[in-house]
Design a protein around this motif. Structure first.
Motif, mmCIF file in Angstrom:
data_model
loop_
_atom_site.group_PDB
_atom_site.id
_atom_site.type_symbol
_atom_site.label_atom_id
_atom_site.label_comp_id
_atom_site.label_asym_id
_atom_site.label_seq_id
_atom_site.Cartn_x
_atom_site.Cartn_y
_atom_site.Cartn_z
ATOM 1 N N UNK A 112 36.218 -8.484 -13.773
ATOM 2 C CA UNK A 112 35.395 -7.732 -14.698
ATOM 3 C C UNK A 112 34.255 -7.012 -14.026
ATOM 4 N N UNK A 113 34.270 -6.970 -12.714
ATOM 5 C CA UNK A 113 33.179 -6.314 -11.985
ATOM 6 C C UNK A 113 33.307 -4.802 -12.111
ATOM 7 N N UNK A 114 32.260 -4.216 -12.630
ATOM 8 C CA UNK A 114 32.240 -2.765 -12.852
ATOM 9 C C UNK A 114 32.584 -2.003 -11.583
ATOM 10 N N UNK A 115 31.976 -2.383 -10.482
ATOM 11 C CA UNK A 115 32.182 -1.658 -9.218
ATOM 12 C C UNK A 115 33.657 -1.675 -8.804
ATOM 13 N N UNK A 116 34.310 -2.809 -8.927
ATOM 14 C CA UNK A 116 35.731 -2.921 -8.567
ATOM 15 C C UNK A 116 36.575 -2.031 -9.478
#
Length: 161
Positions: free
Chosen positions: A102-106
């Motif tokens: 759920x990491x935005x950057x990923x």
């Protein structure tokens, strides 16, 4: 299980259902997070590429072709996390579903990679008769035009509303 949405890069006031009159596009927004009893987390992401209610929706051929690129790209680049992707019924974007990611950057980096892949593609993935229920309903040039449009506004993806 407590999920640290700040650590994942999401602003709490943009998560969930928002007034569609305020939404901006293109944008990448966390729609929902659901923790399972066993500790797994399912995330649903809005990939909003067109403004809602602005008579600017994706054509069916654009949406269909881009769905194939997102399916192939996220499946290849995040194989342990990708669950699926679907066209929003309003055709203003896509719903992306991920497991334990759920990491935005990923998510944004992966989307960017997929969209650059669209620009360099010579064919729409999974668009053969044995792979697609409407295999003639694709347009690579149209998909590339939308990808170019979304990438040109990469700096604004975090401006949700």
């Amino acid at each position: 299980m407590r999920i640290d949405l700040d650590a994942w890069g999401w602003a709490a006031d943009t998560i969930g259902e928002l007034d569609h009159r305020r939404l901006k596009a293109p944008s990448v927004k966390l729609r929902g997070v659901h923790a399972g009893a066993g500790g797994d987390v399912v995330c649903t992401i809005d990939l909003r590429w067109r403004l809602p209610n602005a008579d600017a929706c994706l054509s069916t051929v654009e949406a269909h072709s881009l769905e194939h690129f997102l399916l192939e790209g996220f499946g290849r680049l995040l194989p342990g996390h990708f669950i699926g992707v679907g066209v929003m019924g309003c055709r203003t974007g896509f719903y992306l579903t991920l497991l334990n990611e759920g990491r935005r950057e990923v998510i944004e980096q992966t989307l960017e990679t997929v969209l650059y892949g669209v620009l360099g593609a010579t064919a729409v993935p999974y668009a053969r008769i044995e792979q697609c229920g409407h295999w003639r309903h694709h347009d690579l040039a149209a998909a590339q035009a939308v990808a170019r449009e979304v990438l040109a506004q990469r700096a604004a993806w975090r401006e949700i509303a």
